[in-house]
Write a protein that holds these residues in place. Structure first.
Motif, short mmCIF file in Angstrom:
data_model
loop_
_atom_site.label_atom_id
_atom_site.label_comp_id
_atom_site.label_asym_id
_atom_site.label_seq_id
_atom_site.Cartn_x
_atom_site.Cartn_y
_atom_site.Cartn_z
N VAL A 1 0.84 -1.19 0.00
CA VAL A 1 0.00 0.00 0.00
C VAL A 1 0.89 1.25 0.00
O VAL A 1 0.60 2.24 -0.67
CB VAL A 1 -0.94 -0.01 1.23
CG1 VAL A 1 -1.80 1.23 1.28
CG2 VAL A 1 -1.80 -1.27 1.24
N GLN A 2 1.98 1.19 0.76
CA GLN A 2 2.95 2.30 0.81
C GLN A 2 4.35 1.72 0.64
O GLN A 2 5.02 1.35 1.60
CB GLN A 2 2.85 3.06 2.14
CG GLN A 2 1.65 4.00 2.26
CD GLN A 2 1.74 5.22 1.32
OE1 GLN A 2 2.47 5.23 0.33
NE2 GLN A 2 0.99 6.25 1.65
N ALA B 1 -0.93 7.36 13.62
CA ALA B 1 -1.70 6.47 12.72
C ALA B 1 -2.05 7.17 11.42
O ALA B 1 -1.94 6.60 10.33
CB ALA B 1 -2.96 5.96 13.43
N CYS C 1 0.23 6.49 7.48
CA CYS C 1 -0.50 6.12 6.25
C CYS C 1 -0.18 7.09 5.12
O CYS C 1 0.01 6.69 3.98
CB CYS C 1 -2.01 6.17 6.48
SG CYS C 1 -2.60 4.84 7.52
N ASP D 1 2.06 -2.63 19.61
CA ASP D 1 1.31 -3.74 19.02
C ASP D 1 0.49 -3.26 17.83
O ASP D 1 0.61 -3.78 16.71
CB ASP D 1 0.38 -4.32 20.11
CG ASP D 1 -0.52 -5.43 19.60
OD1 ASP D 1 -0.01 -6.36 18.94
OD2 ASP D 1 -1.73 -5.39 19.88
N VAL D 2 -0.32 -2.24 18.05
CA VAL D 2 -1.28 -1.80 17.03
C VAL D 2 -0.58 -1.07 15.89
O VAL D 2 -0.86 -1.32 14.71
CB VAL D 2 -2.35 -0.89 17.68
CG1 VAL D 2 -3.28 -0.33 16.61
CG2 VAL D 2 -3.12 -1.67 18.73
N ASP E 1 1.35 -3.37 13.61
CA ASP E 1 0.45 -4.11 12.73
C ASP E 1 -0.12 -3.20 11.64
O ASP E 1 -0.36 -3.65 10.51
CB ASP E 1 -0.69 -4.73 13.54
CG ASP E 1 -0.35 -6.15 14.00
OD1 ASP E 1 0.85 -6.45 14.18
OD2 ASP E 1 -1.27 -6.98 14.16
N LEU E 2 -0.33 -1.94 11.97
CA LEU E 2 -0.72 -0.97 10.95
C LEU E 2 0.37 -0.90 9.87
O LEU E 2 0.09 -0.97 8.66
CB LEU E 2 -0.94 0.38 11.62
CG LEU E 2 -0.81 1.69 10.86
CD1 LEU E 2 -1.55 1.67 9.55
CD2 LEU E 2 -1.32 2.83 11.71
N ALA F 1 2.43 -3.14 9.12
CA ALA F 1 2.37 -4.40 8.38
C ALA F 1 1.36 -4.30 7.25
O ALA F 1 1.60 -4.79 6.14
CB ALA F 1 2.00 -5.55 9.33
N GLY F 2 0.24 -3.66 7.52
CA GLY F 2 -0.75 -3.45 6.45
C GLY F 2 -0.17 -2.61 5.33
O GLY F 2 -0.37 -2.91 4.15
N LEU F 3 0.58 -1.59 5.67
CA LEU F 3 1.15 -0.70 4.64
C LEU F 3 2.17 -1.41 3.77
O LEU F 3 2.34 -1.06 2.60
CB LEU F 3 1.80 0.53 5.29
CG LEU F 3 0.85 1.45 6.06
CD1 LEU F 3 1.64 2.61 6.68
CD2 LEU F 3 -0.28 1.98 5.18
N GLY G 1 2.01 -4.58 2.98
CA GLY G 1 1.39 -5.64 2.21
C GLY G 1 1.01 -6.87 3.02
O GLY G 1 0.74 -7.92 2.45
N GLY G 2 0.99 -6.76 4.33
CA GLY G 2 0.52 -7.88 5.13
C GLY G 2 1.55 -8.38 6.09
O GLY G 2 2.69 -7.91 6.12
N LEU G 3 1.11 -9.34 6.91
CA LEU G 3 1.97 -9.82 7.99
C LEU G 3 3.00 -10.84 7.51
O LEU G 3 3.90 -11.21 8.27
CB LEU G 3 1.12 -10.45 9.09
CG LEU G 3 0.14 -9.53 9.83
CD1 LEU G 3 -0.87 -10.34 10.63
CD2 LEU G 3 0.89 -8.59 10.76
#
Ligand SMILES: CC(C)[C@H](C(=O)O)[C@@H](O)C(=O)O
Ligand SMILES: CC(C)[C@H](C(=O)O)[C@@H](O)C(=O)O
Lengths: 326, 326
Positions: free
Chosen positions: B102-103, B201, B205, B222-223, B226-227, B229-231, B233-235
């Motif tokens: 995503v980034q 947050a 992004c 933690d959060v 994981d955010l 990780a989303g940027l 492309g996943g875990l």
């Protein structure tokens, strides 16, 4: 007689975007505006960021439109949420056609618990080395939030919502929150999907279309809605509503933007969209829809402020929104 | 004699990706592997997700490689962090050339406090309606984390880091955290930038290149990791290290992936990159760099597992990584 709307510009670009939103309200209805002061500037003058008079004006009004406060943000907004008896903070985060977004498919509404969690504010300095904060979760507040969520979802024609928590770690408190929310949803015949707070952060980045209405504890709602703001391209477009049983306060999610304050180029969209939420809350659904439509139309093909790559000022954008009301 | 590495596959794809990472470790060095069990499967058999024997094996080893646990994740990983005396969780989140993100510019390392905050776990059911959780912050833990951060940043040739908190709301506890971290950084001659958790947050992004090394309280780490990780492309690509004064545990950030477990198609990259962190921790810097380089090379131009749009299996990817070690 007309409904009373308390108006607090606050600091920074609050002084630019709130007047813009008031102009729009004026263009679609008749309200009795009661102005009041809060924030850094009034604290500098009087020593108090939130004078009692302002608190009372907000508590007595039918609804409040608030801009932003600087350093004193927490001293202003947290008591004002109490002043209107707000138990839920409604935070829609959607991307708009024509506006650059990291995830242009984002269209999520966060329903944030607005009274407890870590915001309940019991902190203690227990020793030279150690401080604690008491995080508070009640079944009653969680149920009230869930009942609101059920009505909100049903009004949109939905039959399910997501509930965020971290009950694998906060077993007792978030377990209580989760159980209360899920059981109220069950009673209303709605489905719920549970998503752990950390997993939510990953998933919304990867694919925001998985989410629609998301019910969160207080801090989770704060952080995850700001995350969604990032996905739609920034805080400049996000309105919010602090709803209580018979009063409410509406505010853009953005802050005072000190870097551009006073230049007349602040994006008024978030404040105007907050005014649209206010209109809807007071029962002016048609007017609310008209304002939203006008904002969308301007975002798509009207003048733009510099944050969206344009060179128009706040006034030009506000004028364009008013022109496109139908 | 060889260093002892405890190996816990755990559940789901842990059973596939941990053996892959062990193969890679075997290819670059000589270790004495001690296997141990933890997770849902061992709980089903013995009633305990984390048998005492496993705890002891981990506590006695020089380092541990852990896969993932299912429902019992918290019952396994939280005590294991204690078993190795871990005070910091190191979570690098970077996008790799050739992998959809995503980034794609994301390259951030989170240094997460690993002992306290809401994880300290004091919860009480005070009435039919009310539960509380005591969030714990100490100056000593915050300073220890900060001292690690200073060394970490200096090792990378940096002179500054970011510190995340929410001290506008959690004034006493996150205020203590912030003060401790900033003052240790000052003592080391490093600059700090403070970023509120919610603002972080949004900002990451919009533009992840603003951030490099980010020091966080436990739940924020933690959060927000994981955010990130989303940027990226996943875990599936994120390793992590739980570091203690004289022991450490390494684990992919992903979970058990029950939907694909047992099919031999799990992406071993996160586990192999966790093994690279283990190598570095034990002083095998050259080997660590070789493993990282091989993973990157395979990600860019080698076989891919289905999560990355390929059709290769875990074995093929692991074999390719081993082939490209130099
Ligand atoms: C200013 C701060 C106290 C506030 C909050 O954390 O609720 C803000 O971040 C918000 O989300 O409205
Ligand atoms: C499984 C859970 C307790 C854990 C945590 O919250 O620390 C996980 O999310 C992680 O980040 O490793």
């Amino acid at each position: 007689s007309y409904e009373e709307v308390a108006v607090i510009e606050g600091d920074g670009i609050g002084r630019e975007v709130v007047p813009a939103a008031v102009e729009v309200l004026d263009a679609v209805g008749d309200f009795e505006f009661r102005t009041a002061r809060a924030g850094d500037a009034v604290r500098a003058e009087t020593g108090e960021a939130l004078p009692q008079e302002t608190y009372d004006t907000v508590a007595d009004a039918d609804a409040t439109l608030f801009g932003a406060a600087g350093e004193t943000a927490a001293d202003v907004i947290l008591p004002l949420r109490t002043a209107v008896g707000s138990f839920v903070n409604v935070r829609p985060a959607r991307a708009y056609p024509g506006v650059d977004a990291v995830q242009p498919e984002t269209d999520v509404v966060f329903l944030r618990e607005n009274t407890e969690g870590v915001y309940a504010g019991h902190e203690d300095r227990l020793s030279e080395d150690l401080s604690t904060l008491t995080r508070v979760v009640t079944t009653s507040a969680s149920e009230r939030l869930a009942a609101f969520a059920c009505e909100f979802v049903a009004d949109r024609g939905g039959d399910a919502f997501q509930v965020v928590h971290k009950s694998n770690v906060m077993r007792e408190t978030d377990g209580r929150f989760r159980d209360a929310v899920v059981s109220v949803a069950d009673d209303h015949g709605l489905d719920t999907e549970e998503v752990l707070m950390d997993a939510f952060a990953t998933r919304i980045c990867l694919d925001p279309t998985q989410f629609d209405v998301v019910v969160c504890p207080n801090l989770a709602g704060d952080v995850l809605s700001d995350l969604a703001a990032g996905l739609v391209g920034g805080l400049g477009l996000l309105p919010s509503a602090n709803i209580g049983p018979d009063n409410a306060l509406f505010e853009p999610v953005h802050g005072t933007a000190p870097d551009i304050a006073g230049e007349g180029v602040a994006n008024p969209s978030a404040a105007i969209l907050s005014a649209a939420m206010l209109l809807e809350h007071l029962g002016y659904d048609g007017e609310a829809a008209a304002v939203r439509g006008a904002v969308e139309s301007v975002l798509e093909s009207g003048p733009r402020t510099p944050d969206l790559g344009g060179d128009a000022g706040t006034d030009a954008v506000t004028g364009a929104v008013i022109d496109r009301l139908d």
